[in-house]
Design a protein around this motif. Structure first.
Motif, mmCIF file in Angstrom:
data_model
loop_
_atom_site.group_PDB
_atom_site.id
_atom_site.type_symbol
_atom_site.label_atom_id
_atom_site.label_comp_id
_atom_site.label_asym_id
_atom_site.label_seq_id
_atom_site.Cartn_x
_atom_site.Cartn_y
_atom_site.Cartn_z
ATOM 1 N N CYS A 1 16.066 44.455 36.541
ATOM 2 C CA CYS A 1 17.020 44.061 37.329
ATOM 3 C C CYS A 1 17.798 45.170 38.020
ATOM 4 O O CYS A 1 17.511 46.316 37.587
ATOM 5 C CB CYS A 1 17.615 43.837 35.649
ATOM 6 N N HIS B 1 19.752 37.016 33.896
ATOM 7 C CA HIS B 1 19.894 38.145 33.601
ATOM 8 C C HIS B 1 20.704 38.812 34.712
ATOM 9 O O HIS B 1 22.473 38.688 35.084
ATOM 10 C CB HIS B 1 19.271 39.478 32.811
ATOM 11 N N CYS B 2 20.403 38.624 35.609
ATOM 12 C CA CYS B 2 21.289 39.640 36.969
ATOM 13 C C CYS B 2 21.803 38.318 37.609
ATOM 14 O O CYS B 2 23.156 38.623 38.198
ATOM 15 C CB CYS B 2 19.755 39.343 37.705
ATOM 16 N N CYS C 1 15.849 35.559 37.635
ATOM 17 C CA CYS C 1 16.367 36.380 36.669
ATOM 18 C C CYS C 1 17.459 35.720 36.507
ATOM 19 O O CYS C 1 18.569 36.299 36.839
ATOM 20 C CB CYS C 1 16.498 37.669 37.348
ATOM 21 N N HIS D 1 14.094 38.677 42.885
ATOM 22 C CA HIS D 1 13.930 39.557 41.430
ATOM 23 C C HIS D 1 14.985 38.207 40.843
ATOM 24 O O HIS D 1 14.811 37.675 39.956
ATOM 25 C CB HIS D 1 14.431 40.522 41.496
ATOM 26 N N THR E 1 15.297 43.408 32.730
ATOM 27 C CA THR E 1 13.792 44.125 32.163
ATOM 28 C C THR E 1 14.080 45.349 33.468
ATOM 29 O O THR E 1 15.547 45.187 33.600
ATOM 30 C CB THR E 1 12.959 42.362 33.125
HETATM 31 ZN ZN LIG Z 1 17.162 40.721 36.652
#
Ligand SMILES: [Zn+2]
Length: 270
Positions: free
Chosen positions: A185, A216-217, A214, A210, A182
């Motif tokens: 990120c 992804h992170c 998240c 965040h 995103t």
């Molecule tokens: Zn992220």
């Protein structure tokens, strides 16, 4: 006269033998280490290993494009991603018997802290409690307790469950997390600052908020922790091994050492 990872990338992008020779000598050992971890059953399969390295030999690959701000670690992080993708390509990526997707995993683990999520995520990356303890600087017993708790939540959220469900779904989950980037990120640099002790999560609630939500992170952080560990104590390939890979990749014999090039220029001789 140090030949850097950045210079290697430029040379590989230009398809110069010097770049590929350096890639072979310095980074085939990294590939071997990652293969031993992710594909232990393939570790002795020379032909498969060679096919993998051949698949990575692409001057136009994004692997050799951007290398800031931490060239070598950034490069190895990208190498890891491309290596697993190449392995999927060779092996055809089988689906696990019991599937769990990122959304379902996220929902099951929603109340966990960032560290608990990282601890659980490293199970999808095939890290045992002892190894995870090293990566996250945590007692293996603590890792086990967190994983028990996570497993209970996941089990409660699924019709079918088995203990290996996270490991079995590791590749799918990893791909989904990598794709879930995103605009908010964090960068690789931020994670390296945490890993190098230049920054802590404390007092950075907005970052933590965040990352908590998240995957992804979470994945990115775990992969950077992995990179730091993989690079620790890795040694260059022996000359006979390097020669074998140069032949496999069709790279011309050993490039002149950097000092010779420099000396050649300085003295006018070549
Ligand atoms: Zn992220």
């Amino acid at each position: 006269m140090i030949y850097t990872c950045y210079e290697m990338a430029l040379d590989c992008r230009a398809d110069r033998a010097e770049g590929w020779s350096h890639f072979i000598r310095e980074y085939v050992p990294v590939i071997q280490k990652l293969v031993a971890h992710y594909f232990a059953e393939r570790a002795d399969d020379r032909g498969w290993m060679e096919s993998l390295v051949v698949a990575l030999r692409q001057p136009e690959s994004s692997l050799f494009q951007t290398l800031e701000p931490a060239p070598e670690r950034w490069f190895v992080a990208e190498l890891r991603q491309q290596l697993l993708a190449a392995a999927d390509g060779l092996d055809g990526g089988k689906s696990p018997e019991i599937e769990i997707d990122l959304e379902a995993l996220g929902a099951a683990l929603e109340p966990l802290t960032v560290v608990e999520k990282q601890t659980t995520w490293l199970e999808t990356m095939r890290y045992a409690p002892e190894e995870t303890g090293v990566l996250l600087r945590m007692e293996p017993r603590t890792v086990e307790k967190i994983r028990e708790k996570a497993a209970e939540r996941i089990r409660g959220s699924m019709d079918n469950w088995r203990r290996s469900v996270l490991t079995d779904n590791g590749r799918q989950l990893g791909r989904a997390a990598a794709a879930a980037h995103t605009k908010d990120c964090l960068s690789a640099k931020a994670f390296l600052d945490v890993l190098d002790g230049r920054m802590t999560w404390r007092g950075r609630e907005e970052l933590e908020r965040h990352v908590t939500a998240c995957w992804h992170c979470i994945d990115h952080f775990c992969r950077m922790a992995e990179v730091v560990e993989v690079l620790r104590g890795v040694t260059p390939l022996s000359e006979p091994e390097a020669e074998r890979f140069r032949q496999v990749l069709g790279v011309a014999g050993q490039a002149k050492p950097a000092w010779k090039r420099w000396f050649g220029k300085a003295s006018g001789a070549v």
